[in-house]
Design a protein around this motif. Sequence first.
Motif, PDB file in Angstrom:
ATOM      1  N   ARG A  52       0.828  -1.207   0.000  1.00  0.00           N
ATOM      2  CA  ARG A  52       0.000   0.000   0.000  1.00  0.00           C
ATOM      3  C   ARG A  52       0.859   1.253   0.000  1.00  0.00           C
ATOM      4  O   ARG A  52       0.602   2.206  -0.740  1.00  0.00           O
ATOM      5  N   THR A  53       1.900   1.258   0.818  1.00  0.00           N
ATOM      6  CA  THR A  53       2.727   2.460   0.965  1.00  0.00           C
ATOM      7  C   THR A  53       4.058   2.358   0.234  1.00  0.00           C
ATOM      8  O   THR A  53       4.741   3.365   0.071  1.00  0.00           O
ATOM      9  N   LEU A  54       4.454   1.122  -0.163  1.00  0.00           N
ATOM     10  CA  LEU A  54       5.739   0.838  -0.818  1.00  0.00           C
ATOM     11  C   LEU A  54       6.929   1.080   0.103  1.00  0.00           C
ATOM     12  O   LEU A  54       8.069   1.150  -0.347  1.00  0.00           O
ATOM     13  N   LEU A  55       6.686   1.185   1.416  1.00  0.00           N
ATOM     14  CA  LEU A  55       7.771   1.312   2.386  1.00  0.00           C
ATOM     15  C   LEU A  55       8.387  -0.059   2.673  1.00  0.00           C
ATOM     16  O   LEU A  55       7.687  -1.077   2.717  1.00  0.00           O
ATOM     17  N   ALA A  56       9.693  -0.086   2.886  1.00  0.00           N
ATOM     18  CA  ALA A  56      10.399  -1.336   3.131  1.00  0.00           C
ATOM     19  C   ALA A  56      10.098  -1.880   4.524  1.00  0.00           C
ATOM     20  O   ALA A  56       9.937  -1.128   5.484  1.00  0.00           O
ATOM     21  N   GLN A  57      10.027  -3.204   4.629  1.00  0.00           N
ATOM     22  CA  GLN A  57       9.845  -3.913   5.888  1.00  0.00           C
ATOM     23  C   GLN A  57      10.748  -5.137   5.884  1.00  0.00           C
ATOM     24  O   GLN A  57      11.507  -5.355   4.951  1.00  0.00           O
ATOM     25  N   ARG A  58      10.640  -5.940   6.962  1.00  0.00           N
ATOM     26  CA  ARG A  58      11.365  -7.212   7.027  1.00  0.00           C
ATOM     27  C   ARG A  58      10.361  -8.344   7.111  1.00  0.00           C
ATOM     28  O   ARG A  58       9.331  -8.228   7.760  1.00  0.00           O
ATOM     29  N   ALA A  59      10.649  -9.457   6.431  1.00  0.00           N
ATOM     30  CA  ALA A  59       9.772 -10.625   6.473  1.00  0.00           C
ATOM     31  C   ALA A  59      10.598 -11.861   6.785  1.00  0.00           C
ATOM     32  O   ALA A  59      11.727 -12.005   6.304  1.00  0.00           O
ATOM     33  N   GLN A  60      10.026 -12.728   7.583  1.00  0.00           N
ATOM     34  CA  GLN A  60      10.724 -13.958   7.954  1.00  0.00           C
ATOM     35  C   GLN A  60      10.565 -15.012   6.862  1.00  0.00           C
ATOM     36  O   GLN A  60       9.487 -15.175   6.288  1.00  0.00           O
ATOM     37  N   ILE A  61      11.637 -15.714   6.576  1.00  0.00           N
ATOM     38  CA  ILE A  61      11.594 -16.796   5.599  1.00  0.00           C
ATOM     39  C   ILE A  61      10.938 -18.009   6.247  1.00  0.00           C
ATOM     40  O   ILE A  61      11.306 -18.417   7.348  1.00  0.00           O
ATOM     41  N   ILE A  62       9.942 -18.572   5.568  1.00  0.00           N
ATOM     42  CA  ILE A  62       9.244 -19.753   6.085  1.00  0.00           C
ATOM     43  C   ILE A  62       9.876 -21.032   5.558  1.00  0.00           C
ATOM     44  O   ILE A  62      10.082 -21.989   6.292  1.00  0.00           O
ATOM     45  N   ASP A  63      10.179 -21.053   4.275  1.00  0.00           N
ATOM     46  CA  ASP A  63      10.698 -22.286   3.696  1.00  0.00           C
ATOM     47  C   ASP A  63      11.411 -21.989   2.383  1.00  0.00           C
ATOM     48  O   ASP A  63      11.193 -20.945   1.767  1.00  0.00           O
ATOM     49  N   VAL A  64      12.262 -22.918   1.979  1.00  0.00           N
ATOM     50  CA  VAL A  64      12.927 -22.865   0.678  1.00  0.00           C
ATOM     51  C   VAL A  64      12.720 -24.214   0.017  1.00  0.00           C
ATOM     52  O   VAL A  64      13.006 -25.244   0.612  1.00  0.00           O
TER      53      VAL A  64
END
Length: 396
Positions: A52-64
Motif C-alpha cells: 500500500r505504501t511501498l515502504l520497506a519492511q522485514r519478512a521472515q523466511i518460512i521455507d525454501v
Amino acid sequence: MRHQGEYHYLGLHEAREDAERVVADFRAEHPTTRRRRLESVRRNHVRCYDERTLLAQRAQIIDVMESGVKQLLRLTTASGKVLRCSRDHAVLTPDGWRKAGELQAGDAVMAAGTSPRPSEALVPPSLRQGIGVWTSMQRNRLIKELDTCYLCSRTFPRAELELDHVIPVALDLLLALDEGNLSPACRPCHTAKSADEQGLAKRGGKVAVAKPDMLVSVQDDGEEMTYDLSVAGPWHNFLADGIVVHNSYNEESGRYRELQPVFYVPAAERKLVQQGRPGKYEFVEGTPEQHRTVTTAMEDSYQRSYQAYREMLAAGVAREVARAVLPVGLFSSMYATCNARSLMHFLSLRTKDERAKVPSFPQREIEMVAELMEQRWAELMPLTHAAFDEHGRVAP
C-alpha cells in the motif's frame, strides 16, 4: 516426516490445524538444514515491501523449496539491476503483479530505492489541524455502528474507533482528503500507528521504498535448478537482486518436494447419502455406522498409500513418480491472489445462500473452503461484502 534419512510417523488428525501443529512441533524438536540451500537465507529474514505504501519492511523466511530445472530470463533495468528468474515468477510493477515472461524492454518494475523521510515541516500545523477537522467530520458517515479495525481485524463499536489515514499525510499530502484513504482503526492501533509515523517524521534523512525502474532488456538466460522462497505475510514479496518479486511458492508440488501426510476425513456433520435422480439429487445425513465405515476405510487407505509412497522415496524413486499412489484426500497448500470481483464470482458459485439470486449447489468440501475465504474477506472489506449480500450475491 523425513529427518536425516529416516521417516517418522506423526499419526492421523481430525483437523488440518492439529496436523500442522504436530508437524511444527516435530520440526522444532528436529531442526533441519534445508533452508541453507541459498546463501541469502542464512539470517532467515528478507526485505519486503508494504504494497500500500511501498515502504520497506522485514519478512521472515518460512521455507525454501527446490523447484526443478527451469528456463530462465535475465531482466536488466536502467539503473543497472539484474534479476535472473523463471518465466512464471511474478514481478511487481507500477500496475501490479506480472509474470516475468510477460515483460519486455520499456516496461517498468518496482525496485529498491530511497525517498526523503517524512518531515513535519512538510505539513504546516494549520493545514494539519484542518485535515484533522475534516477527518473528524467524516467519522459518523464512514464508520458503521459496529465496524472492523483494518489494522488488527477486530470488531468494535463506533465510539471505540477512529478514522485513520492508511497512507500517512506526511507521505502523500494529495491523499489527505481522499475518503478512499480512510479506514476505521481501534484506538490502541491508531495511537501506535500515529506514534510510529511521528517518530519517522521527526528524523531527517531518507527511508527505503520501492520505486519504478525501467527495463532495458529481457533476455533468455539458459536453464538452471531453481528454488522457491516462501516468506511470512502480510506482504508475500521480497527483494531479489534489487527488484521486488512475489513470494514464489504458490501451490505445493509433489514433483519438487516431499508431500506431508495430512489427509481429509469427513466430520460427523458431513452429509453422506445422495438421494434423487442425477441433476436433481440432494444429500441427507448418514447413520453413525456409515460415518464409522467412511472414517475407517479412509484412514486405512491413507495409511497404506502413504506407506507405499514413503517406501518408493526410500528406494530412490523420483517424487513425481511416487506421488501417483497418493489419494485425492491429501491436503494441498497454496498462495493465490484475486481481486474482489473474482472472489465474489467464486463465492456465488461455491456457497449456498438463501439471499443468492442464482442458486448454487456446491460440493461441501469446496464450500467449506469458500466459507473461510468469505469470512476473511468480510473482515478485510466489510462494505464490499455487505453490498455483495445486498445485491443477491452476484459479482458485478
